[in-house]
Design a protein around this motif. Structure first.
Motif, PDB file in Angstrom:
ATOM      1  N   SER A 229       0.816  -1.209   0.000  1.00 26.73           N
ATOM      2  CA  SER A 229       0.000   0.000   0.000  1.00 26.73           C
ATOM      3  C   SER A 229       0.853   1.264   0.000  1.00 26.73           C
ATOM      4  CB  SER A 229      -0.922   0.013   1.213  1.00 26.73           C
ATOM      5  OG  SER A 229      -0.156  -0.113   2.400  1.00 26.73           O
TER       6      SER A 229
ATOM      7  N   ASN B 163       2.662   8.720   1.043  1.00 27.14           N
ATOM      8  CA  ASN B 163       1.340   9.007   0.494  1.00 27.14           C
ATOM      9  C   ASN B 163       0.742   7.721  -0.095  1.00 27.14           C
ATOM     10  OD1 ASN B 163      -0.921   9.932  -0.821  1.00 27.14           O
ATOM     11  ND2 ASN B 163       0.185  11.303  -2.226  1.00 27.14           N
TER      12      ASN B 163
ATOM     13  N   ASP C 171      -1.878   7.253  -1.786  1.00 23.48           N
ATOM     14  CA  ASP C 171      -2.419   7.421  -3.137  1.00 23.48           C
ATOM     15  C   ASP C 171      -1.380   7.110  -4.212  1.00 23.48           C
ATOM     16  OD1 ASP C 171      -4.850   8.180  -2.102  1.00 23.48           O
ATOM     17  OD2 ASP C 171      -4.384  10.324  -2.156  1.00 23.48           O
TER      18      ASP C 171
ATOM     19  N   ASP D  48      -1.447   5.564  -8.162  1.00 27.33           N
ATOM     20  CA  ASP D  48      -1.303   6.698  -9.086  1.00 27.33           C
ATOM     21  C   ASP D  48       0.156   7.130  -9.131  1.00 27.33           C
ATOM     22  OD1 ASP D  48      -1.432   8.971 -10.600  1.00 27.33           O
ATOM     23  OD2 ASP D  48      -2.784  10.066  -9.274  1.00 27.33           O
TER      24      ASP D  48
ATOM     25  N   ARG E 167       1.389  10.625  -8.261  1.00 29.85           N
ATOM     26  CA  ARG E 167       1.408  11.104  -6.878  1.00 29.85           C
ATOM     27  C   ARG E 167       2.702  10.733  -6.157  1.00 29.85           C
ATOM     28  NH1 ARG E 167      -3.852  12.289  -5.252  1.00 29.85           N
ATOM     29  NH2 ARG E 167      -2.833  13.300  -3.484  1.00 29.85           N
TER      30      ARG E 167
END
Length: 408
Positions: free
Chosen positions: A128, A169, A171, A175, A178
């Motif tokens: 993650s 981060n 995200d 992505d 990012r």
């Protein structure tokens, strides 16, 4: 008469082989207390009957140093040690606390060569996201600066890190835009980490002479700093194989740590390695993330490629636990569920020799990844049932689920 734990440990040793230096014990899911408790049982047996002197678990390698210091007799409060010394929510498990206390008690009053060591062998990351390289780079710099004149002082490059939120981060996992991994600051830090690890090699005689413990940790900092920055750069990559590359890079960092542990422990004893089956198995690992199918080689596969029969793998499975439907009789879990005993160690080669073709189990709980019918493993450790999670383990599992539904 042997206890159940002794029967289990003896069966594992029979199948593992005499040359085993790293004995991998997988788990099919995280957050179920039955599996880390099994790990603890097996490690106590191996330490007492087979000269094992260390355990390595799927937890942050830098955080693991906190635990190792404590079990070696260092000061501190066990609750804080467990909270700060484990990643991935593993410190919420009661079995983690039990392992730490038992190792500390075992080590008390023993000579160094008989003491047990604790290792985290995972990188400071999950699928993650990944941590900031700040801690690893600064620790590497400090370890070198204590013995070697360096061209850089911390104030000259500390500003390159910025806020840790830029790095961790979540995200950025899905992505690439990012991710900070290919920014000017990240590129400069990657070059700096490479230069610092070059100093490790160039001054190895001096650093090694300063003490084995410090020399070991300096190299750990170097592997972690360069690996993290390489991973962050890959997170910023938008090529189609991005997730497969990231999975392989994380496991490559795990494998590098396992190989270093095996080399360090040579002459002292073997090591029990504990992680998700997918990180320890020898065949190609796979997973599905939404519509994306990902394949990568696990840390176990990479380690086996280097160590051969000095690496042994035991996959762990379960017949029933709350939320999981009973296995069909023509699956590996179904066949093992029909055998006598509440838990057992099976030889996959003996099962294959029967000629019975087994089907893959269909898991009704995404957290449980079923056993492969043709696992390339020395053994299968199987539990007929696993009771419901404790509140602590369930909370840790929920925390991990919120971040990712992937193994490890």
């Amino acid at each position: 008469m042997r206890t159940d734990a002794e029967e289990l440990g003896a069966a594992v040793l029979r199948l593992a082989g005499e040359r085993t230096r790293l004995l991998g014990l997988g788990e099919p899911t995280h957050g179920v207390e039955a599996f880390p408790r099994l790990r603890n049982e097996l490690f106590r047996y191996l330490a007492g009957h087979a000269g094992f002197r260390s355990v390595a678990i799927e937890s942050d390698c830098l955080k693991g140093l906190v635990v190792d210091d404590y079990v070696a007799g260092g000061e501190g409060d066990v609750e804080e040690v467990v909270r700060e010394g484990f990643s991935h929510g593993l410190g919420a498990s009661a079995a983690a606390r039990e392992l730490v206390l038992w190792m500390r008690e075992h080590n008390h009053g023993r000579p160094e060569h008989e003491r047990l060591r604790f290792y985290g062998f995972d990188a400071p990351m999950e699928l993650s996201g990944a941590a900031s390289p700040r801690e690893a780079v600064l620790r590497l710099h400090a370890a070198l600066a204590a013995h070697v004149p360096l061209a850089w002082d911390v104030p000259e490059f500390a500003g390159l890190f910025g806020a840790d939120e830029r790095w961790d981060n979540l995200d950025a996992m899905m992505d690439p835009a990012r991710s900070i991994g290919r920014s000017a600051d990240a590129v400069r830090l990657r070059l700096l980490a490479d230069d610092l690890t070059g100093y490790l090699d160039a001054h190895a005689p001096r650093l090694a002479g300063a003490g084995e413990r410090d020399w070991w940790r300096a190299r750990l900092y170097g592997r972690t700093a360069t690996g993290l920055l390489r991973y962050h750069a890959a997170m910023a990559d938008d090529t189609p194989d991005r997730l497969a590359r990231l999975s392989g890079m994380r496991d490559a960092m795990m494998a590098a740590n396992l190989l270093a542990i095996e080399a360090r422990e040579t002459g002292r004893g073997a090591t029990l390695v504990y992680a998700h089956n997918r990180h320890l198995q020898r065949e190609l690992s796979t997973m599905r993330l939404g519509e994306t199918y990902v394949e990568w080689w696990s840390a176990g596969a990479m380690t086996h490629a280097r160590l051969g029969d000095r690496y042994a793998f035991f996959a762990t499975g379960v017949g029933h636990w709350p939320g999981l439907e009973p296995p069909a009789p023509d699956t590996l879990e179904g066949v093992l569920s029909a055998l006598p005993g509440e838990r057992l160690v099976a030889d996959p080669k003996a099962l294959a020799a029967t000629g019975v073709r087994l089907k893959p189990r269909i898991s009704t709980d995404y957290r449980y990844i079923p056993l492969e019918p043709d696992h390339d493993a020395e053994g299968i450790v199987f539990l007929k049932t696993a009771e419901a999670d404790t509140e602590e383990a369930a909370a840790a599992d929920a925390e991990q689920d919120a971040a990712t539904d992937l193994p490890g």
